[in-house]
Write a protein that holds these residues in place. Structure first.
Motif, PDB file in Angstrom:
ATOM      1  N   ASP A   1       0.837  -1.210   0.000  1.00 22.85           N
ATOM      2  CA  ASP A   1       0.000   0.000   0.000  1.00 22.85           C
ATOM      3  C   ASP A   1       0.869   1.257   0.000  1.00 22.85           C
TER       4      ASP A   1
ATOM      5  N   SER B   1       2.468   1.758  -3.382  1.00 16.97           N
ATOM      6  CA  SER B   1       1.474   2.254  -4.334  1.00 16.97           C
ATOM      7  C   SER B   1       1.252   3.755  -4.151  1.00 16.97           C
ATOM      8  N   GLU B   2       1.210   4.198  -2.910  1.00 18.92           N
ATOM      9  CA  GLU B   2       1.052   5.634  -2.631  1.00 18.92           C
ATOM     10  C   GLU B   2       2.250   6.421  -3.176  1.00 18.92           C
TER      11      GLU B   2
ATOM     12  N   ASP C   1       2.021   6.732  -6.908  1.00 22.80           N
ATOM     13  CA  ASP C   1       0.998   7.730  -7.255  1.00 22.80           C
ATOM     14  C   ASP C   1       1.563   9.146  -7.126  1.00 22.80           C
TER      15      ASP C   1
ATOM     16  N   LYS D   1       6.729   1.487 -11.788  1.00 17.25           N
ATOM     17  CA  LYS D   1       5.426   0.819 -11.887  1.00 17.25           C
ATOM     18  C   LYS D   1       5.601  -0.674 -12.158  1.00 17.25           C
TER      19      LYS D   1
ATOM     20  N   LEU E   1       6.675  -2.359  -8.965  1.00 23.84           N
ATOM     21  CA  LEU E   1       5.528  -2.468  -8.061  1.00 23.84           C
ATOM     22  C   LEU E   1       4.589  -3.589  -8.481  1.00 23.84           C
ATOM     23  N   GLU E   2       4.297  -3.693  -9.761  1.00 28.12           N
ATOM     24  CA  GLU E   2       3.400  -4.747 -10.253  1.00 28.12           C
ATOM     25  C   GLU E   2       3.951  -6.133  -9.931  1.00 28.12           C
TER      26      GLU E   2
ATOM     27  N   GLU F   1       3.458  -6.736  -6.246  1.00 25.78           N
ATOM     28  CA  GLU F   1       2.043  -6.992  -5.934  1.00 25.78           C
ATOM     29  C   GLU F   1       1.632  -8.409  -6.303  1.00 25.78           C
TER      30      GLU F   1
END
Length: 221
Positions: free
Chosen positions: A111, A114-115, A118, A185, A188-189, A192
């Motif tokens: 989380d 992800s923040e 963003d 990104k 991160l993917e 996740e």
């Protein structure tokens, strides 16, 4: 020290002075060849010359400063070869950290990452390299923590901090901010989805591209 350092900070005065001067060398406030004059630094920081002297001795041991006989102590920042070495070492280690992070990261860590991504997207649109460099540090710090490897976290945090000014200037290069965002990104993917090999591959590509682009700004990746 009043008015300069946070007096609530439990870190010793000598350690604060050392860290301030060290950061100044790493960030380029004290450039290679600049004289680190005890009296001037003491006046600047509002301290006696004793903690300044102790800090300079420690910096000499780290080879971030060098004493010139009969002249004084000068800052000795990172050379292009040093930076190349740091990127090479990061390339060897950061992939493994990302691999372990993909196996071990929890939802809170995901989380937070992800923040951060963003916010990276927002500051990429705003073309703000300083904020992007700070967010990049936090992104990597989160992954170091998620790997659950104290040893690699310590080593890589030190190397990442050493490249602070380098990363900031890197993010001013044409097209690098957008590509860096895309690379974050992808990392991160993979985290996740808990895909260790993918996380390792994307992290290694990220570090490799950053190193190539800094050492050869004309590189088109």
């Amino acid at each position: 020290m009043e008015g300069f350092f946070d007096l609530k900070d439990k870190q010793s005065l000598s350690a604060k002075v050392y860290q301030h001067i060290r950061n100044g060398i790493i960030e380029g406030r004290y450039k290679t060849g600049d004289f680190l004059v005890e009296t001037k630094l003491a006046e600047e920081l509002g301290v006696s010359r004793t903690p300044i002297r102790e800090a300079l001795k420690q910096l000499e041991m780290e080879e971030l400063a060098v004493s010139i006989p009969n002249r004084g102590v000068v800052a000795q920042g990172f050379s292009p070869q040093d930076i190349d070495d740091i990127f090479t070492i990061r390339l060897l280690l950061e992939g493994q950290v990302a691999y372990w992070a993909a196996e071990r990261i929890d939802q809170a860590g995901l989380d937070r990452l992800s923040e951060i991504v963003d916010m990276m997207e927002m500051y990429t649109r705003r073309n703000n390299p300083a904020q992007l460099a700070n967010l990049d540090s936090e992104f990597h710090d989160c992954i170091y923590s998620a790997s659950k490897s104290r040893v690699l976290k310590h080593v890589l945090t030190t190397l990442h901090q050493a490249l602070k000014s380098t990363r900031r200037s890197l993010l001013t290069l044409p097209d690098r901010t957008g590509k860096s965002l895309s690379e974050h990104k992808l990392i991160l993917e993979a985290l996740e989805e808990h895909l260790p090999e993918e996380a390792k591959k994307h992290m290694e590509n990220h570090v490799r591209h950053a190193g190539h682009k800094y050492l050869d700004p004309a590189t088109d990746e």
